[in-house]
Each structure stands twice: as structure tokens, then as C-alpha cells.
Design an enzyme around this catalytic site. Structure first.
Site, PDB file in Angstrom:
ATOM      1  N   ASP A  70       0.872  -1.177   0.000  1.00 58.15           N
ATOM      2  CA  ASP A  70       0.000   0.000   0.000  1.00 58.15           C
ATOM      3  C   ASP A  70       0.911   1.230   0.000  1.00 58.15           C
ATOM      4  O   ASP A  70       2.101   1.116   0.282  1.00 58.15           O
ATOM      5  CB  ASP A  70      -0.864  -0.060   1.270  1.00 58.15           C
ATOM      6  CG  ASP A  70      -1.764   1.152   1.408  1.00 58.15           C
ATOM      7  OD1 ASP A  70      -2.280   1.611   0.386  1.00 58.15           O
ATOM      8  OD2 ASP A  70      -1.936   1.641   2.536  1.00 58.15           O
TER       9      ASP A  70
ATOM     10  N   LYS B 185     -15.998  12.294  -4.468  1.00 61.14           N
ATOM     11  CA  LYS B 185     -14.624  12.827  -4.342  1.00 61.14           C
ATOM     12  C   LYS B 185     -14.611  14.309  -3.969  1.00 61.14           C
ATOM     13  O   LYS B 185     -13.696  15.046  -4.342  1.00 61.14           O
ATOM     14  CB  LYS B 185     -13.814  12.606  -5.636  1.00 61.14           C
ATOM     15  CG  LYS B 185     -13.611  11.148  -5.992  1.00 61.14           C
ATOM     16  CD  LYS B 185     -12.750  11.005  -7.231  1.00 61.14           C
ATOM     17  CE  LYS B 185     -12.480   9.553  -7.568  1.00 61.14           C
ATOM     18  NZ  LYS B 185     -13.678   8.796  -7.933  1.00 61.14           N
TER      19      LYS B 185
ATOM     20  N   ARG C 146      -5.636   4.262  -8.061  1.00 59.55           N
ATOM     21  CA  ARG C 146      -7.109   4.214  -8.033  1.00 59.55           C
ATOM     22  C   ARG C 146      -7.607   2.772  -7.906  1.00 59.55           C
ATOM     23  O   ARG C 146      -8.513   2.330  -8.603  1.00 59.55           O
ATOM     24  CB  ARG C 146      -7.700   4.863  -9.296  1.00 59.55           C
ATOM     25  CG  ARG C 146      -7.428   6.363  -9.418  1.00 59.55           C
ATOM     26  CD  ARG C 146      -8.289   7.129  -8.465  1.00 59.55           C
ATOM     27  NE  ARG C 146      -8.191   8.569  -8.642  1.00 59.55           N
ATOM     28  CZ  ARG C 146      -8.106   9.428  -7.634  1.00 59.55           C
ATOM     29  NH1 ARG C 146      -8.059   8.984  -6.395  1.00 59.55           N
ATOM     30  NH2 ARG C 146      -8.064  10.719  -7.841  1.00 59.55           N
TER      31      ARG C 146
ATOM     32  N   ASP D 172      -6.702  -2.644   3.324  1.00 63.76           N
ATOM     33  CA  ASP D 172      -5.646  -3.570   2.881  1.00 63.76           C
ATOM     34  C   ASP D 172      -5.866  -5.004   3.374  1.00 63.76           C
ATOM     35  O   ASP D 172      -5.110  -5.901   3.014  1.00 63.76           O
ATOM     36  CB  ASP D 172      -4.268  -3.096   3.379  1.00 63.76           C
ATOM     37  CG  ASP D 172      -3.944  -1.691   2.908  1.00 63.76           C
ATOM     38  OD1 ASP D 172      -4.176  -1.402   1.729  1.00 63.76           O
ATOM     39  OD2 ASP D 172      -3.481  -0.883   3.727  1.00 63.76           O
TER      40      ASP D 172
ATOM     41  N   GLY E 268      -5.026   3.639  -3.641  1.00 62.75           N
ATOM     42  CA  GLY E 268      -6.287   4.273  -4.065  1.00 62.75           C
ATOM     43  C   GLY E 268      -6.074   5.706  -4.503  1.00 62.75           C
ATOM     44  O   GLY E 268      -7.003   6.384  -4.951  1.00 62.75           O
TER      45      GLY E 268
ATOM     46  N   PHE F 104     -17.738  13.995   2.441  1.00 60.11           N
ATOM     47  CA  PHE F 104     -16.916  13.425   1.358  1.00 60.11           C
ATOM     48  C   PHE F 104     -17.262  11.951   1.178  1.00 60.11           C
ATOM     49  O   PHE F 104     -17.417  11.221   2.141  1.00 60.11           O
ATOM     50  CB  PHE F 104     -15.428  13.564   1.732  1.00 60.11           C
ATOM     51  CG  PHE F 104     -14.492  12.984   0.706  1.00 60.11           C
ATOM     52  CD1 PHE F 104     -14.007  13.769  -0.325  1.00 60.11           C
ATOM     53  CD2 PHE F 104     -14.102  11.655   0.767  1.00 60.11           C
ATOM     54  CE1 PHE F 104     -13.145  13.240  -1.278  1.00 60.11           C
ATOM     55  CE2 PHE F 104     -13.248  11.117  -0.181  1.00 60.11           C
ATOM     56  CZ  PHE F 104     -12.775  11.926  -1.204  1.00 60.11           C
TER      57      PHE F 104
ATOM     58  N   LYS G  84     -14.882  21.737  -1.600  1.00 58.27           N
ATOM     59  CA  LYS G  84     -13.502  21.370  -1.939  1.00 58.27           C
ATOM     60  C   LYS G  84     -13.485  19.904  -2.346  1.00 58.27           C
ATOM     61  O   LYS G  84     -14.322  19.114  -1.889  1.00 58.27           O
ATOM     62  CB  LYS G  84     -12.552  21.640  -0.765  1.00 58.27           C
ATOM     63  CG  LYS G  84     -12.711  20.716   0.425  1.00 58.27           C
ATOM     64  CD  LYS G  84     -11.513  20.833   1.338  1.00 58.27           C
ATOM     65  CE  LYS G  84     -11.580  19.796   2.430  1.00 58.27           C
ATOM     66  NZ  LYS G  84     -11.835  20.291   3.749  1.00 58.27           N
TER      67      LYS G  84
END
Length: 1006
Positions: free
Chosen positions: A336, A508, A718, A748, A637, A503, A527
Site C-alpha cells: 500500500d 470525491k 485508483r 488492505d 487508491g 466526502f 472542496k
């Protein structure tokens, strides 16, 4: 009502249920080795098949099962204690007695774990909010805000909960822990009250109350709870070495059957030959060593103990003791990025306004602009207030578009960053200088700067709010309806929160609508990631380019924008938004559509850049792993630019290497063209996005994996958690190499569990990854020593130990075969009773097991020359070639020992047994000494103890040995000659091999 506790000792817990015993026995006898020995031992109850004493076969089998079952029982007792501790926690239930008399509960209090999935009805906070920690659910340690149902929070007293008629509609149980749809309906009021319920109103089981106390109504229990639904059964991992030894065991069994058939054939298939065949199979059963699994299991436990005791990698925990050898066979390491290669500690680095950019060295300019602009605002307000004491709530007509000054643009940008977030300031109550538990902000709290900490679900947001504090605009208070900012001059500005849009990974972006108390202006701030915001903000010519520039520097970018709303615009939006929130079907889509109606032509304020700092010693560790022949794949990601930049800065991709960025593909034709262009590149790292990867795997799985495996490094950006696990499984299917996954977050876990060897890091994202992993470490740099030293040693030691235990069985079976063939192929045992049991246990067990302490090079040397690790991946320490060499050694030594004893024996048969058995024990002790590469004092002790045990036991073995003959010189010289002839050639061969063809490690040690 307090739950009744059932008292049960942990041992009863293991023994009371026959199913536990059955399961353990099934797990043991599903292995070919143990099942085979059970059949052999059972055959001894048949008189015609009986060879020697019953305990010769049952004692070793019993010992093996006892050792394994004791280990299983210890694990089960530990689990039982943990379960008992969890299950005996006392919670309080709100009940009504008589005429609405309420038994006052203790609620679910601060730091207590939630027992079941609940809807939050009331909290001890007046605002109806509380904070929870979800570390056991999603791996995140940050606090999450939860809100009580408004109408139940407003009830005057706790008992009034029983006086209302209400019900909760909850959706059917689902896997997703980040979403919930439901409605709360209060029926007996006029008109009925309907409130929509979302994730903010839930308390999932296994989360912890971080502030205040809560009362909730349970909606899901047992198997329907989110935490239980998300618990996957992890596969039982078996090491490659165990599978290889299992194959060799089957080969030995085949050899044993063939040998038995040959013996019966040489007899001429006379009489009941089938019975004789089975007797020979039992007679040669020591070819397959029953002690192999016990020795290996005890070896694995010893390696685990050594890893956890290593002072150079403190805090390392071995959670799966069955696969330490896997650490020495790895070819692919899948890692990761955030929190593993980087620290997950964000530092604000860059503010870009389009025409001007500010870095860490020019932040003082921003500070002076902020002080100046707020001084002007306060003077303007004081002038305005003297003219009119009540500020006008009527929105001003839009001013004509003029180019704003840099100062006003900085002011707008910093204000937007200080308002658009989900951060809550938390103050610690200090009693006589000692800090007590953190509480939510209240009017009587100490608002001093050194007493304040920030809590949010994202470290990026905390970094942004800390930065606004450093330039003069400080967030001092926040509740559900308002937040307060402190200006450089110490004035408090209050903003009312009208709506907040959290969010999500799909959108996103996050947004907030606030009303300024002083002016009444309503502003929508937003934002988010540049990909999401590019289409929302007004046309500009710099955003895309600057995002690319910041990403190349390794910064995480966020685009900040705003939109001023009139009262009418907001009221229209609010009515549509509330209507969408109450819908039961397609609620998420309807809500998103209403919010998107606002997200048009927003004014672009600024672009922020936050740096995620690299973990300590990441660069040298990755260099070490690469030199060891391990291919590293980074699965993240994060977006492509940031991932590429971290890959370069961490030296995952070496400086002189080219990078091929796989263009986005959406269909078969595009994937085919892009794969062809990639095929023409040589020795370059690959960077690919999750979407393109999915398309390639759908149409060209084999071709893609083949090309990717040739790359020195691969970066997948991603990536979803399921994609990470899918990539691991692909590598396992298409290459026969061993994979290792390392990560630190809940996202993970699936990758860690899918890999042959999973390593978890205890990080900022919580302990979920480290608890699900086979090995848990505290820092990424520890992986170097874990693989190069402990992994390498574990594999080489287990390979040597396994083959030596097999040799121990083969040598005695060879002697039995020679003995039977000389005495007219009779199925009569050479050694009986205690001699056979003692040979496999006290006479040879300690020296053989002491091989787990052997090492070919010192740890420092193994770390200095990681190339030594590369040899292990070829599996040369344990192969059919090395196995055949051991077979030849066993046949040679067994033949010499038996023929030598038969040639030299005097008159009586008993002398053959005494001479050959003593020579056998001495040969085994000398062979252990031959194999040792670095002597440890415990090895010498083990050799001496075994020799001492044998010599001491001679006094009690009158049944087998003639003591008067053993004391003679004749016995001594005969034993010495036979032992010398069996071992000396091997010592000479080893010396010549080291001189003319030395192994790589001996070149270094010399």
C-alpha cells in the site's frame, strides 16, 4: 437488566464440546502422514500383522497428537478467555416499571464498546452529538461525529421515550459500513413527525464511544450486524515448504510399498503373501518419519519466538506461526502507499491562487495579508454598526466583475479553507496540571491554543485547519449548528451551518453551506479532487496544469471553490433536499441530483498542496528488497500523478529507469493497442489505473500479467480493496512464485489475507491490518530484516531439519531391509520396543532439533549482501535433487552399519543389535555435527545430553544388550570402525566440495 454471566473455566470450554475435539482430530488426520500412521498403529491390534510391541507404534503417534492438541488447546483457551471477557461485559437496558417509572441506566459510557447496531436516540451533550472511534470496523483511528434523532433528543426527560408512539424503518442488513437509509416516525403527534435517518444517526457494533454517554435503540443483532457481515473467513495458509515435504512423504510411501513388494517377490509369493506384504509395509513404516511434523511445528514456534525477541525489530508480532519459512521464498511484494510507504502525516506545503503561488518559505506573506484584511473588515464593521445597529439581511446586488486584489483573494481562500471541513476542535480539561478525558467544546472550556487538538476523519483536513491557524484564522469551536473562527485580533466570527455534504469516494468532494452571523450572507463552499471539481468551477486556464505540477512534487491536491446564494435560492434548495432525503427508493441518487443543481459555475478560489511524508528509511529498504530479487508492486487508491511521484521519491522506481504510463482504455480495441505499445518497451516500470487494469484483465488477462511480471516495478493507482486482492490472486495463478502483501489500513485486509504471506503495520489508520495479518510490524523498514535474516534462516533451517528427520527414518529402514534380505526375507523386526521409541526421541531428538539454531552467515552479512536471498527463491535447499542425495547417503550408511555389524559379530545374534544400534546413534550425532555451519553452545549441549542419555540407558537395556560384552574393547573398536567407515567419506566429500565448489555464503564468511 444485567446479563447473567455463565461461569466456565477455559479448559472446560475446550473439553466440554466434543465438536472441538472432533475438529482438532479431523485437522490432524487429514494430513497423509498422520492418517498413514494411524492405520499402521491400528493394524497392530490384528495378531497376524503384529510386529513388536504396541507402544512402539502408539507411543510416537500419541506424542505427536498430544503436542499438537496441547498447542490447539492453548490457542482455544486464549480465544475462550477473550470471548469470555467480551461476552461478560455488562450493559444497561432502559425499562419501564409500573406507571412510567424509569430505572435510570448508566447509558453506554465513555470508552465503552457498542454491543449491537443501534440508532442513536439521546446523548448527554445538549447539542445531541457524540464522537465514536471505528478502529475495529474500518481501521481508522480518527473520531467520527454521530447525531441523535432530533425529536427524541429534544424530549425533556429520559422517561418520555416510553410515552411516545414511534417506530424506526431500517433497510435490510447490508455489507456497506459507510451508508444507511432509514426513517424515524413519531405517530402520536399532530402532524406526525418524519425524520430521515442516515449513517450519521447510527452506532455500529464494535465501535467505541469517544465522548459523552449515549442511549440507542437496537436495529440489528447477531449475524445481521455490520461488523459480523464484514467478517470474512480467512483461508488457512499452508507454507510451500510443507507442501514440498508432503510430496516427498508421498514419494517415500511409494518407495516403501515398492520395497515391500520386492521383498515378497524375492520370497516367491509363498503362503499368505498378501499378509506378508502388509507386515513388510508395517516393518518399513519408519521410512516415513512420524516426528517430521512435530519437529517442523516446534521449529516454526522457535522461529516465531526468535522474531519476536529480536531487539532490532521491536514490536514485531507473529500471529500465524505456521508459515515463517514463507518469508524466505518471496518474489512479489505488494504494498500500500499511504501509511505504509508514507507516514500519513500531512504537512501543508503550497497555496496556489492562479496568478501567484505560496510555498513554505512565503507563508508569512499570507499571514500579513490576513492580519491586514481582518483589520479592514473589523474597522468597516464598527463604522457600519455605528450607522445602523442591525445588519441588513437583504442580499446585496451582485457587484460588477472587477479584478480582485491579491489580499482579498487570499482572504477569501483562507476563510474557505477554515470553513469547509469536518474538523472539530477538542479541548482537554486540566485538573492540577493533569489532563483528563477530552470533552466536546462547551462555553466554560479553556479555549487556549496549547489546550486544543483537532479531530477529523481525514488527516488532510486537520493539516488544512492547522495551517489556517498558523496564518491567523483559528477554528475555536464547532457544534452541529455553528462554528466559530478567531481572527488575528482575537475577534470571534460565528457562522451557522445550514447544510453539510460529507466526502464520499464516489463524489470525491465535500461541501458546506454556512450563514455568516454578522452579515447574514449565505455561502456554499466546496472542496475536492481536481477530477471532480474541474467541471464544477468556472472556466480557467491554469487548474489542470498546476494540479499536474503539484502532483509531480508529490503533493496531494484539493481544489477549493465557493458560490454565494440568495435567501430564495437557499430556501428552494432546502425544500427539495429534505424531500429527497425522505424518499425510500433511490434516495442516494435523488439527494445527489439535488446537490448537483447547486454545483454549477462555482468561483474557483485556490488550489492547496499537502505533502504526505515518507516513512523512515523507506528508500534503503526498497533498494535492499530490489537487490534481493523481490519485485515490488505498489497498489494505492490515490491518483496517478501522486502515486507516480511517490514511486520516484521512494526509489521504488530507480533513477535511471523509464516509466510507461498506461493510457486510459475503455474497450477491447484500445486495450489491444496499448498492450502492443507497452510490449515494445524494455526494462521500464509500469503505471496503470484501476479502470484500465479491469479492462485489460477482462480481455487480455494472460498477456497483461505476463508483460507486467517482466517489469522491475508496477504501480496500480485508483485501486479498490477488492482489486488489490484480485491482483494478488492473479500473481498466484499465473506465476508459481510466493507473494507477500503489506499494508496498514482496513482497506488492505483483503489483500493481506489473499497473499501467501500477509504483513500488517500498526499505523495511523488503526490496527485492523496488523490484526488480520500473519506478521505485524511497527515500521516499514523492519521488513528488510524480517525477510533477509529471519525469513532466510527459517527456510534454510526447516529445509535442513525436514531432510535430516527423513534421513533418520530412511537409514533405519535400510538396515531393516538388509537384515530381512540376509535372513531369508523374514518379516522380523531388527530393533524392538524401547530401542525404536528411544531412537526417534531421547537418543537423537535434541541434536536434530538443535539445527533450528544453525545459520550460514551472520545477520549483518545477510543484510549487507541481499543477493544471498535471491538464491532461496529457486528452492534449491529442498528439492528432489537434495532429497535423492539424502536417500543415497541413507542407503550407503544403513548398508555399511548393518553389513559391518553382521561381518564383525561373534557367535550370538544379540551382538549384532548392540554393535549396529550403538554405531547408528553415533553416526546420527556425527551427521548433525557434519551439517552444522555455525556452532551454538546449545548444539554442543544437545549432542552431549543425547550421548549421555544413551550411555546411561545401557544399564537398563539388559533385554536387548549384553552388558558384559559392551564393556569389552572388542565392542569399542568394532563400533568405532563401523562408524568411521559410515561417516568419514562424507566428511571428506564435504571438505573437497567446500574447497573446489564453495557455496556463495562461504565465500562471504571467509
Amino acid at each position: 437488566e444485567k446479563m447473567k454471566s455463565h461461569h466456565m473455566t477455559p479448559l472446560k470450554c475446550f473439553l466440554q464440546y466434543p465438536s472441538a475435539l472432533k475438529l482438532v482430530l479431523y485437522q490432524q488426520f487429514k494430513f497423509f502422514l498422520n492418517l498413514y500412521f494411524l492405520v499402521v498403529a491400528c493394524s497392530q491390534f490384528v495378531p497376524s500383522l503384529k510386529i513388536g510391541y504396541l507402544y512402539t507404534y502408539w507411543a510416537p503417534l500419541g506424542f505427536v497428537l498430544a503436542v499438537t492438541m496441547v498447542r490447539e488447546a492453548v490457542d482455544e483457551v486464549r480465544r475462550c478467555r477473550r470471548d469470555k471477557e467480551m461476552n461478560s461485559q455488562l450493559y444497561s437496558k432502559l425499562t419501564v416499571r409500573g406507571d412510567h417509572n424509569v430505572t435510570h441506566p448508566d447509558d453506554i459510557i465513555h470508552n465503552q464498546r457498542i454491543p449491537a447496531d443501534m440508532i442513536l436516540l439521546r446523548t448527554s451533550e445538549k447539542t445531541g452529538s457524540c464522537f465514536i472511534r471505528t478502529d475495529q470496523l474500518d481501521g481508522e483511528t480518527d473520531w467520527k461525529l454521530r447525531i441523535a434523532v432530533a425529536c427524541t433528543q429534544r424530549l425533556p426527560a429520559l422517561g418520555d421515550l416510553f410515552s411516545i408512539s414511534a417506530y424506526v424503518y431500517a433497510q435490510k442488513p447490508e455489507l456497506d459500513i459507510h451508508s444507511f437509509e432509514g426513517n424515524f416516525t413519531w405517530e402520536d403527534c399532530d402532524p406526525p413527525i418524519h425524520e430521515s435517518l442516515s449513517i450519521e444517526n447510527t452506532l455500529w457494533a464494535s465501535t467505541v464511544v469517544a465522548s459523552g454517554t449515549v442511549i440507542g435503540v437496537v436495529i440489528y443483532t447477531g449475524k445481521e450486524m455490520r461488523s459480523v457481515l464484514n467478517t470474512s473467513q480467512s483461508k488457512n495458509k499452508v507454507g510451500l515448504l510443507d507442501l514440498e515435504l508432503n510430496r516427498l512423504t508421498k514419494a517415500l510411501f511409494l518407495a516403501q510399498v515398492v520395497l515391500s513388494v520386492v521383498m515378497v517377490a524375492l520370497q516367491g509369493f509363498l503362503g499368505p503373501w498378501f499378509r506378508n506384504l502388509f507386515r513388510f509395509v508395517v516393518l518399513f513404516s519408519y521410512i516415513i518419519p512420524i516426528s517430521l511434523r512435530v519437529n517442523l511445528d516446534m521449529g516454526k514456534s522457535a522461529y516465531g519466538w526468535m522474531i519476536m525477541r529480536d531487539e532490532n525489530i521491536p514490536g514485531t508480532v507473529v500471529r500465524t506461526s505456521t508459515i515463517p519459512e514463507e518469508l524466505g521464498r518471496l518474489v512479489y511484494l505488494l504494498t500500500d502507499k499511504t501509511g505504509t510507504l508514507t507516514q500519513n502525516e500531512m504537512v501543508f506545503k503550497r497555496l496556489h491562487l492562479g496568478t501567484v503561488s505560496y510555498g513554505t518559505d512565503t507563508m508569512d506573506e499570507i499571514q500579513s495579508h490576513i492580519i491586514q484584511s481582518y483589520a479592514q473588515v473589523s474597522s468597516a464593521q464598527s463604522n457600519g454598526n455605528s450607522a445602523s445597529s442591525t445588519p441588513s439581511r437583504k442580499p446585496q446586488p451582485p457587484a460588477p466583475k472587477v479584478r480582485k486584489s491579491v489580499s482579498s483573494r487570499i482572504h477569501e481562500a483562507v476563510k474557505a479553507i477554515a470553513l469547509c471541513h469536518n474538523v472539530t476542535p477538542v479541548y482537554e480539561s486540566r485538573v492540577n496540571g493533569v489532563s483528563t478525558e477530552p470533552e466536546s467544546t462547551e462555553a466554560d472550556q479553556d479555549f487556549s491554543d496549547d489546550n486544543r487538538t483537532y479531530q477529523a476523519s481525514s488527516p488532510d483536513e486537520v493539516a488544512l485547519v492547522r495551517w489556517t491557524e498558523s496564518v491567523g484564522l483559528t477554528l475555536v469551536n464547532r457544534d452541529l449548528t455553528s462554528l466559530q473562527l478567531k481572527t488575528p485580533a482575537g475577534h470571534i466570527l460565528t457562522y451557522y451551518i445550514l447544510q453539510i455534504f460529507p466526502f464520499t469516494s464516489e463524489s470525491k468532494r465535500m461541501g458546506i453551506i454556512v450563514r455568516e452571523e454578522a452579515t447574514g450572507d449565505i455561502t456554499f463552499y466546496m472542496k475536492g479532487a481536481d477530477v471532480a471539481m474541474a467541471s464544477i468551477v468556472q472556466y480557467n486556464d491554469w487548474l489542470e496544469e498546476e494540479c499536474g505540477n503539484m502532483a509531480r512534487e508529490g503533493l496531494r491536491t484539493l481544489v477549493v471553490a465557493k458560490k454565494s446564494l440568495t435567501e430564495e435560492q437557499y430556501q428552494d434548495f432546502e425544500s427539495r433536499y429534505n424531500q429527497a432525503k425522505l424518499s425510500i427508493h433511490d434516495r442516494a441518487l435523488k439527494v445527489a441530483a439535488v446537490v448537483e443543481s447547486l454545483e454549477r459555475e462555482m468561483e474557483l478560489l485556490c488550489l492547496t498542496g499537502v505533502e504526505d511524508q515518507l516513512q523512515a528509511d523507506v528508500r534503503p529498504t526498497l533498494e535492499l528488497l530490489r537487490n534481493a530479487g523481490i519485485k515490488i508492486w505498489m497498489l494505492t487508491g490515490d491518483k496517478l500523478e501522486t502515486a507516480t511521484c511517490i514511486a520516484k521519491s521512494s526509489h521504488l522506481v530507480s533513477r535511471n529507469q523509464n516509466i510507461h504510463v498506461f493510457r486510459p482504455v475503455s474497450n477491447r480495441g484500445e486495450a489491444h493497442l496499448e498492450l502492443n505499445s507497452f510490449r515494445r518497451k524494455h526494462d521500464c516500470a509500469l503505471v496503470i489505473s484501476g479502470d484500465s487494469l479491469e479492462v485489460c484483465l477482462r480481455y487480455y488477462e494472460h498477456e497483461f500479467v505476463e508483460l507486467a511480471c517482466q517489469c522491475p516495478a508496477v504501480v496500480c493507482c485508483r485501486c479498490s480493496p477488492t482489486q488489490k486482492a484480485q491482483i494478488v490472486r492473479l500473481l498466484q495463478q499465473h506465476t508459481d512464485n510466493r507473494t507477500c502483501a503489506i499494508g496498514d489500513g482496513g482497506n488492505d485486509v483483503s489483500m493481506i489475507q489473499a497473499a501467501d504471506c500477509g504483513i500488517g503495520i500498526e499505523g495511523k489508520e488503526g490496527k485492523q491490518a496488523s490484526l488480520a495479518a500473519d506478521f505485524s510490524i511497527t515500521q516499514f523498514k523492519h521488513i528488510g530484516r524480517l525477510l533477509m535474516v529471519h525469513g532466510r534462516n527459517s527456510y534454510k533451517r526447516s529445509a535442513a531439519l525436514g531432510q535430516f528427520v527423513m534421513h533418520r527414518g530412511m537409514i533405519i529402514s535400510t538396515m531393516q531391509a538388509v537384515f530381512s534380505s540376509i535372513f531369508y526375507f523374514a518379516s522380523v523386526p531388527l530393533y524392538q520396543g524401547f530401542l525404536m521409541v528411544g531412537y526417534a526421541t531421547i537418543y537423537t531428538m535434541f541434536p536434530v532439533f538443535s539445527l533450528v539454531l544453525d545459520q550460514d552467515v551472520k545477520p549483518e552479512m545477510a543484510l549487507l549482501y541481499p543477493e544471498l536471498y535471491k538464491d532461496l527463491t529457486k528452492g534449491r535447499s529442498l528439492s528432489f535433487k537434495t532429497f535423492l542425495i539424502w536417500v543415497l547417503i541413507s542407503v550407503y550408511q544403513g548398508g555399511i552399519l548393518m553389513y559391518g555389524a553382521l561381518v564383525l559379530f561373534d557367535q550370538e545374534f544379540v551382538h549384532v543389535v548392540a554393535i549396529s544400534f550403538t554405531a547408528l546413534i553415533l553416526t546420527e550425532l556425527l551427521m548433525v555435527a557434519l551439517m552444522v555451519r555455525t556452532w551454538h553452545w546449545l548444539m554442543v549441549v544437545a549432542e552431549l545430553i543425547s550421548l549421555g542419555c544413551y550411555l546411561a540407558s545401557l544399564a537398563f537395556l539388559n533385554e536387548y544388550f549384553d552388558l558384559s560384552f559392551i564393556m569389552t574393547r572388542v565392542f569399542l573398536w568394532k563400533v568405532c570402525v563401523i562408524t568411521l567407515v559410515s561417516c568419514l567419506p562424507l566428511y571428506i566429500i564435504k571438505y573437497l566440495k567446500r574447497k573446489f565448489s564453495p557455496p556463495s555464503y562461504s565465500k562471504l564468511s571467509s
